[in-house]
Design an enzyme around this catalytic site. Structure first.
Site, short mmCIF file in Angstrom:
data_model
loop_
_atom_site.label_atom_id
_atom_site.label_comp_id
_atom_site.label_asym_id
_atom_site.label_seq_id
_atom_site.Cartn_x
_atom_site.Cartn_y
_atom_site.Cartn_z
N SER A 70 0.24 5.64 6.17
CA SER A 70 -1.08 5.57 5.54
C SER A 70 -1.24 4.41 4.56
O SER A 70 -2.36 4.05 4.20
CB SER A 70 -1.39 6.88 4.81
OG SER A 70 -0.60 7.01 3.64
N LYS A 115 -1.33 6.56 -2.84
CA LYS A 115 -2.58 5.92 -2.45
C LYS A 115 -2.88 4.78 -3.42
O LYS A 115 -2.26 4.64 -4.47
CB LYS A 115 -3.76 6.91 -2.48
CG LYS A 115 -3.58 8.13 -1.59
CD LYS A 115 -3.56 7.80 -0.12
CE LYS A 115 -3.28 9.03 0.73
NZ LYS A 115 -3.03 8.69 2.15
#
Length: 241
Positions: A70, A115
């Site tokens: 990701s 993230k």
């Protein structure tokens, strides 16, 4: 005889002990501990190093392994990163562009996530402008330097204001990342409480051939500060991926 001129013997009983005595006592204590441990001084040295590493791990830096793609291309599956747990202590706060590791229990689900911070408290984050770029506080952000090649900034449209004390986060591999966009309709609106941030990912340390320092992209430096107060946590629109 003038008694004031008689030589006298100084009373040394009240003088402080020589500094070397204290040093010798410390060495004597170390010798006693070493004598008690199997392996002697070698075991004592290893024990001290272990305690130091444990304290470093708990209070300063913590290693994490990247389990998904990701955050590619910057962070690859299997990469080990060092997370700086002091980055946001003593009044410092996450900044746009930082790669952070956070506890997702209050926002994304059980587990730790990694993230990139796209919006901080008060920011107005919109997808997208006429060229397909994400806009923050009216400024389009050029993310091509770190977004996965071939990915668009987002295929999900959104128009959100980040509540005070929260973060709006996205993965760099936008086509393979479960992030704030996937929780826009959930309680909290996909916003991550800043208090749940464990630290900032500062270094890739393994594999050696991929080791590097993680820098904040300059694209976010040109984003203006938010105008006005933040509103509620809503919107219109190992670590996990």
């Amino acid at each position: 005889m003038d008694t004031e001129t008689q030589p006298t013997e100084r009373d040394r009983s009240s003088e402080p002990a020589a500094a070397g005595g204290e040093g010798r006592s410390r060495f004597a204590l170390a010798d006693r501990i070493a004598a008690w441990l199997p392996g002697g001084r070698i075991s004592l040295t290893l024990l001290v190093c272990l305690v130091f590493l444990l304290l470093l791990n708990v209070f300063v830096v913590r290693p994490f392994q990247i389990p998904s793609g990701s955050m590619e291309p910057g962070l690859r599956i299997g990469d080990r990163v060092l997370v700086n747990e002091l980055a946001y202590r003593f009044g410092a706060e996450p900044r746009r562009g930082d790669v952070v590791v956070f506890d997702g229990s209050d926002s994304f689900g059980d587990g730790d996530y990694v993230k990139r911070v796209v919006g901080v408290g008060g920011d107005h984050v919109v997808c997208c402008d006429q060229e397909g770029r994400i806009r923050v506080n009216g400024r389009s952000v050029e993310e091509s330097a770190f977004v996965y090649p071939g990915d668009s900034p987002s295929t999900v449209t959104f128009d959100v204001v980040v509540p005070d004390g929260h973060l709006f986060v996205l993965g760099d591999h936008r086509g393979d990342s479960s992030d704030s966009r996937d929780h826009l309709g959930s309680p909290g609106g996909g916003m991550v409480p800043a208090g749940d941030v464990i630290g900032r990912a500062d270094w890739i340390v393994w594999p050696v051939g991929h080791a590097t320092r993680l820098e904040r992209p300059g694209a976010y430096a040109r984003v203006p500060e938010a105008v006005g107060a933040a509103v509620g946590a809503g919107g219109t629109g190992g670590v996990h991926g």
